[in-house]
Scaffold this motif. Structure first.
Motif, short mmCIF file in Angstrom:
data_model
loop_
_atom_site.label_atom_id
_atom_site.label_comp_id
_atom_site.label_asym_id
_atom_site.label_seq_id
_atom_site.Cartn_x
_atom_site.Cartn_y
_atom_site.Cartn_z
N GLY A 1 -7.25 64.84 68.86
CA GLY A 1 -6.58 63.73 68.19
C GLY A 1 -6.47 62.49 69.05
O GLY A 1 -5.68 61.60 68.75
N ARG B 1 -11.14 57.90 67.10
CA ARG B 1 -11.06 59.23 66.48
C ARG B 1 -12.08 59.34 65.35
O ARG B 1 -12.72 60.38 65.16
N ARG C 1 -15.92 71.63 52.74
CA ARG C 1 -14.56 71.71 53.29
C ARG C 1 -13.46 71.32 52.30
O ARG C 1 -12.44 71.99 52.17
N ARG C 2 -13.67 70.21 51.59
CA ARG C 2 -12.61 69.70 50.73
C ARG C 2 -12.37 70.58 49.50
O ARG C 2 -11.38 70.45 48.82
N GLN D 1 -8.01 75.30 53.61
CA GLN D 1 -8.09 74.96 55.03
C GLN D 1 -8.28 76.23 55.87
O GLN D 1 -8.97 76.22 56.87
N HIS E 1 0.12 63.24 71.56
CA HIS E 1 1.53 63.32 71.15
C HIS E 1 2.15 64.69 71.40
O HIS E 1 3.22 64.98 70.87
N THR F 1 5.80 64.49 72.84
CA THR F 1 6.87 64.11 71.90
C THR F 1 7.07 65.17 70.83
O THR F 1 8.19 65.40 70.38
N ARG F 2 5.97 65.84 70.43
CA ARG F 2 6.11 66.87 69.39
C ARG F 2 6.89 68.07 69.93
O ARG F 2 7.65 68.69 69.22
N LEU G 1 14.54 61.24 68.93
CA LEU G 1 13.95 60.12 69.65
C LEU G 1 14.74 58.85 69.38
O LEU G 1 15.23 58.65 68.30
N GLN H 1 -1.76 66.93 60.15
CA GLN H 1 -1.40 67.30 61.52
C GLN H 1 -1.46 66.10 62.45
O GLN H 1 -1.51 66.25 63.67
N GLY H 2 -1.46 64.93 61.85
CA GLY H 2 -1.37 63.72 62.66
C GLY H 2 -2.54 63.51 63.60
O GLY H 2 -2.36 63.16 64.76
N ARG H 3 -3.74 63.71 63.11
CA ARG H 3 -4.93 63.51 63.95
C ARG H 3 -5.23 62.03 64.10
O ARG H 3 -5.93 61.62 65.02
N LEU I 1 -7.00 59.69 62.25
CA LEU I 1 -8.19 58.99 61.76
C LEU I 1 -7.83 57.92 60.73
O LEU I 1 -8.35 56.81 60.76
N SER J 1 1.73 54.66 62.74
CA SER J 1 1.99 55.98 63.30
C SER J 1 3.47 56.13 63.60
O SER J 1 4.09 55.22 64.14
N PRO K 1 6.53 58.21 65.79
CA PRO K 1 6.50 58.56 67.22
C PRO K 1 5.75 59.85 67.53
O PRO K 1 5.35 60.09 68.66
N TRP K 2 5.53 60.69 66.50
CA TRP K 2 4.85 61.97 66.72
C TRP K 2 3.37 61.91 66.33
O TRP K 2 2.70 62.92 66.30
N GLY K 3 2.90 60.72 65.94
CA GLY K 3 1.49 60.56 65.63
C GLY K 3 1.13 60.76 64.17
O GLY K 3 -0.05 60.72 63.82
N TYR K 4 2.13 60.96 63.32
CA TYR K 4 1.83 61.16 61.90
C TYR K 4 1.80 59.81 61.19
O TYR K 4 2.55 58.90 61.55
N MET L 1 -13.04 61.83 55.42
CA MET L 1 -13.13 62.27 56.81
C MET L 1 -11.86 62.92 57.34
O MET L 1 -11.86 63.42 58.46
N CYS L 2 -10.78 62.91 56.58
CA CYS L 2 -9.55 63.53 57.09
C CYS L 2 -9.83 64.98 57.46
O CYS L 2 -10.25 65.77 56.62
N PRO L 3 -9.60 65.36 58.73
CA PRO L 3 -9.97 66.70 59.16
C PRO L 3 -9.13 67.80 58.51
O PRO L 3 -9.52 68.97 58.53
N LEU L 4 -8.00 67.42 57.93
CA LEU L 4 -7.15 68.43 57.30
C LEU L 4 -7.18 68.31 55.78
O LEU L 4 -6.41 68.99 55.10
N SER L 5 -8.04 67.48 55.24
CA SER L 5 -8.11 67.20 53.80
C SER L 5 -6.72 66.91 53.23
O SER L 5 -6.33 67.46 52.21
N LEU M 1 -5.46 63.86 52.42
CA LEU M 1 -5.32 62.59 51.70
C LEU M 1 -5.92 62.69 50.30
O LEU M 1 -6.91 63.37 50.08
#
Lengths: 189, 77
Positions: free
Chosen positions: A33, A41, A112-113, A117, A176, A179-180, A189, B13-15, B17, B28, B30-33, B63-67, B69
């Motif tokens: 990430g 990314r 994938r979609r 998952q 992150h 922080t997580r 925070l 998972q807050g990657r 992209l 974002s 603070p945790w990247g989400y 492209m969302c790695p966790l699908s 969106l």
């Protein structure tokens, strides 16, 4: 003609290995990430996809050229069932195993979609199994496996992938992650 | 025609992209989400897209790695 097919098979096998290693390295990078310098990314994800699809194409070329090469004595069934070959059946069989895994990983990646998952991730993680099998296949039956340059390329590939895999297992691998971790421990925070 | 981008936070998972692709609409935490940029500062998982952001949003969905969106379009406002 056999000479040509053999050359194509050797070259495409070698390129497949490089692309596969590249796919794995960029995949591990993307999974963290993080953006890396010039590689956003998004760019990393595109690279991961492009390398892997290119690799599929070169593996297809590798397999087809070996089918056409009478010296390799490869049959259609050897593409789908491992360890039945005439020429170094064990090492060729490893190629078949990694080929089948690659097809499964590529198809579930493209779909994938539409898959859960969990299914996608479960199958995608077998890439970590497929890569060493493919490397062993190359070392075991590659025509150039005895040459110094092939060994150097292989050793560098193994070193890079091992380093990336170890990095993936460390605590601060995810962006992150610090922080997580605090959030999980209930720190506001 | 209006379009909304829906973030499924149970998958996310807050990657990051989508935050790169839709820098004007997403920010974002603070945790990247990701969350929608809103003037009142509240977090929201729904982004109302301007027409010129549609292509970027489509790419983010793909492209969302966790699908995580989804793009929702409706014919009437």
């Amino acid at each position: 003609m056999d000479e040509l097919m053999w050359s194509v098979a050797r070259t495409s096998g070698m390129i497949s290995l490089l692309l596969l290693t590249g796919t794995l390295l960029v995949g591990i990078m993307a999974r963290s990430g993080r953006a890396f310098g010039g590689l956003s990314r998004y760019t990393q994800s595109l690279l991961h996809r492009s390398f892997s699809l290119l690799c599929v194409i070169f593996v297809m070329l590798h397999v087809l050229s070996l089918l056409a090469d009478s010296y390799a004595k490869m049959q259609i069934i050897d593409i789908f069932v491992p360890f039945l070959g005439d020429y170094r059946p064990f090492w060729q069989g490893l190629g078949t195993v990694s080929f089948l895994l690659m097809i499964a990983i590529a198809l579930t990646g493209l779909l994938r979609r539409h898959l859960g998952q969990r299914v996608f991730r479960g199958i995608h993680l077998t890439a970590y199994l497929m890569w060493p099998i493919a490397v062993a296949h190359g070392l075991g039956t590659g025509t150039d496996a005895g040459t110094l340059w092939y060994r150097i390329v292989t050793v560098i590939s193994i070193g890079l992938v091992l380093a990336a895999a170890i990095w993936r297992l460390t605590a601060n691998y995810l962006d992150h992650s610090a922080t997580r971790r605090l959030a999980r421990e209930g720190v506001k925070l | 025609m209006s379009a909304e981008l829906e973030i499924d936070w149970t998958r996310c998972q807050g990657r990051g992209l989508c935050i790169e692709l839709l820098a004007a609409d997403l920010t974002s935490d603070p945790w990247g989400y990701p969350s929608a940029r809103r003037a009142d500062g509240h977090q929201s998982g729904t982004v109302i897209l301007a027409e010129d952001q549609r292509e970027a949003a489509n790419e983010a969905v793909k492209m969302c790695p966790l699908s995580a969106l989804k793009l929702r379009t409706s014919a009437h406002q």
